[in-house]
Design an enzyme around this catalytic site. Structure first.
Site, PDB file in Angstrom:
ATOM      1  N   ARG A  21       0.829  -1.214   0.000  1.00  0.00           N
ATOM      2  CA  ARG A  21       0.000   0.000   0.000  1.00  0.00           C
ATOM      3  C   ARG A  21       0.856   1.253   0.000  1.00  0.00           C
ATOM      4  NH1 ARG A  21      -5.102  -1.741   3.890  1.00  0.00           N
ATOM      5  NH2 ARG A  21      -5.521  -3.631   2.767  1.00  0.00           N
ATOM      6  N   LYS A 247     -17.022   9.482   9.341  1.00  0.00           N
ATOM      7  CA  LYS A 247     -17.330   9.268   7.917  1.00  0.00           C
ATOM      8  C   LYS A 247     -18.372  10.314   7.495  1.00  0.00           C
ATOM      9  CE  LYS A 247     -15.747   4.542   8.464  1.00  0.00           C
ATOM     10  NZ  LYS A 247     -14.347   4.645   8.103  1.00  0.00           N
TER      11      LYS A 247
HETATM   12  N1  PLP Z   1     -16.960  -0.332  11.604  1.00  0.00           N
HETATM   13  C1  PLP Z   1     -16.917  -0.451  10.255  1.00  0.00           C
HETATM   14  C2  PLP Z   1     -17.918  -1.300   9.584  1.00  0.00           C
HETATM   15  C3  PLP Z   1     -15.937   0.238   9.528  1.00  0.00           C
HETATM   16  O1  PLP Z   1     -15.868   0.103   8.201  1.00  0.00           O
HETATM   17  C4  PLP Z   1     -15.005   1.060  10.213  1.00  0.00           C
HETATM   18  C5  PLP Z   1     -13.962   1.826   9.492  1.00  0.00           C
HETATM   19  O2  PLP Z   1     -13.807   1.860   8.333  1.00  0.00           O
HETATM   20  C6  PLP Z   1     -15.109   1.132  11.593  1.00  0.00           C
HETATM   21  C7  PLP Z   1     -16.077   0.432  12.262  1.00  0.00           C
HETATM   22  C8  PLP Z   1     -14.149   1.990  12.366  1.00  0.00           C
HETATM   23  O3  PLP Z   1     -14.588   3.310  12.369  1.00  0.00           O
HETATM   24  P1  PLP Z   1     -13.546   4.507  12.549  1.00  0.00           P
HETATM   25  O4  PLP Z   1     -12.976   4.787  11.198  1.00  0.00           O
HETATM   26  O5  PLP Z   1     -14.353   5.620  13.116  1.00  0.00           O
HETATM   27  O6  PLP Z   1     -12.508   4.014  13.501  1.00  0.00           O
END
Ligand code: PLP
Length: 403
Positions: A21, A247
């Site tokens: 990556r 997000k």
């Molecule tokens: N849960 C899911 C389904 C995710 O895709 C992600 C991150 O991409 C997380 C939890 C973690 O969230 P955070 O980016 O706020 O740590």
């Protein structure tokens, strides 16, 4: 012992597989998302970001920046401690009230990330329930898996969205044993929705608790942005709703929402909550502004869905193999890690389009893909540019087209 060689060899193995990556060094600009700048050895280039998880473009909106600035100006840069030792400030308390209200729950608890929220909450709940068994969808996120592992209880993995498989496992479990079903509202790499209603029905029949990760749905689905459960009118039936502020809400942090008793227990027992400094004012202030805004405004959600459908339709019409799903995520199938990386590189170098390749272990080997996330700000001109560029790359690399 040649420690350095061990590290280099480990990375070489990743390179050989074609899934090494490389960070894309980007500079986002307030007010111009999804346009941004990319820093390279050859200078700074304009790019368009097509793979951001800032799904609604909230992270660079001027009112969000103002909220962050106001919080810093008033309260300073750091939170000052853990939540229990001088680090609970009024912004945290307000944000938790706002999040509990967003999901129609009694209480909420904010963590430093969505990852930490899942790890801390699932492990704590599982440990507190005597002889608990956790049922987990096979496509659950790494953070839920980490929570289940560190909970140390028994677990059973059901096939993705296979409600019959889950039911069979529940039937095989002693009725009086505490059960926790962990699943997601939107599975972010495929864009599929979780079988929320069906799983809630099963949970009720078998007296199981439910833990629903709505990380890729909060802000975007439901009349107030409460996620898939809210969109289905079922959020009152979910025991714990987990989400992120990083997000669609465009800030940082994670949270859970549930009953007062459950939140109080996690707050009192979870090391991932207790032993770390709380979120700083700029982040908390921006998150609060975002949650409040998206609770009241549907405009972003409507425009977001319209743009995602437009991109999906236009790419499919051009013969690009879009993986079908009902969500805002537009995955395009490549099926090979090296070609996936090459396609991404060509898009970036020749067309100024940034779409990160998604390879193993994020998705299974042989299902490598480009994951496109249109936002409300990707206008028709940008969509035209994307479609032309994807066609050119598909021809250039002789990639498989849709049947
Ligand atoms: N849960 C899911 C389904 C995710 O895709 C992600 C991150 O991409 C997380 C939890 C973690 O969230 P955070 O980016 O706020 O740590």
């Amino acid at each position: 012992m040649d420690y350095e060689r061990i590290f280099r060899d480990a990375v070489t193995a990743v390179r050989v597989e074609g899934r090494y990556r490389v960070f894309c060094d980007i500079e986002r600009q307030v007010g111009s998302f999804p346009r941004a700048l990319r820093h390279t050895a050859r200078g700074v280039r304009p790019i368009v970001i097509w793979c951001s998880n800032d799904y609604l473009g909230m992270g660079t909106r001027p009112f969000m920046v103002e909220a962050a600035l106001a919080a810093v100006t008033q309260h300073g840069t750091g939170a000052g401690g853990t939540r229990n030792i001088s680090g609970s400030n009024h912004l945290h308390v307000s944000l938790e009230r706002e999040l509990a209200d967003l999901h129609g729950k009694e209480a909420a608890l904010v963590f430093t990330s969505g990852y930490v929220a899942n790890e801390a909450a699932i492990s704590t709940v599982a440990k507190l329930l005597p002889d608990c068994i956790v049922f987990s969808d096979e496509k659950n996120h790494a953070s839920m898996i980490a929570g289940i592992r560190s909970g140390g209880t028994s677990k059973r993995i059901f096939r993705h969205n296979d409600v019959a498989h889950l039911e069979q496992m529940l039937k095989e479990t002693a009725p009086d044993r505490p059960k926790l079903i962990a699943f997601e509202g939107v599975y972010s790499m495929d864009g599929s929705f979780g079988k929320v209603r069906e799983i809630l029905d099963l949970a009720e029949r078998h007296s199981a608790m439910t833990y629903l990760d709505e990380v890729h749905a909060v802000g975007m689905y439901g009349h107030r942005g409460g996620g898939i459960a809210q969109m289905l009118g079922e959020e009152h039936r979910v025991t714990v709703i987990q989400g992120t502020l990083a997000k669609a809400f465009g800030a940082l942090g994670g949270y859970i929402a549930g009953s007062v008793a459950l939140i109080d227990a996690v707050r009192s027992y979870a090391p991932g909550f207790i032993f770390t400094t709380s979120l700083p004012p700029a982040v908390t202030g921006a998150a609060l502004a975002s949650v409040r805004h998206l609770k009241a405004s549907d405009a972003e959600r409507i425009q977001h869905q319209e743009r995602a459908s437009a991109v999906r339709r236009r790419l499919a019409a051009a013969g690009i193999p879009v993986m079908d799903n009902p969500s805002h995520i537009v995955p395009v199938f490549v099926g090979d890690p090296v070609l996936c990386k090459q396609a991404s590189d060509l898009l970036l170098e020749e067309h100024g389009i940034y779409i990160q390749p998604i390879n193993y272990p994020t998705v299974p080997r042989g299902t490598e893909r480009l994951r496109i996330t249109p936002s409300p700000f990707h206008d028709d001109q940008l969509v035209d540019h994307l479609v032309t560029a994807m066609q050119s790359v598909w021809s250039n690399l002789s990639l498989k087209r849709a049947a």
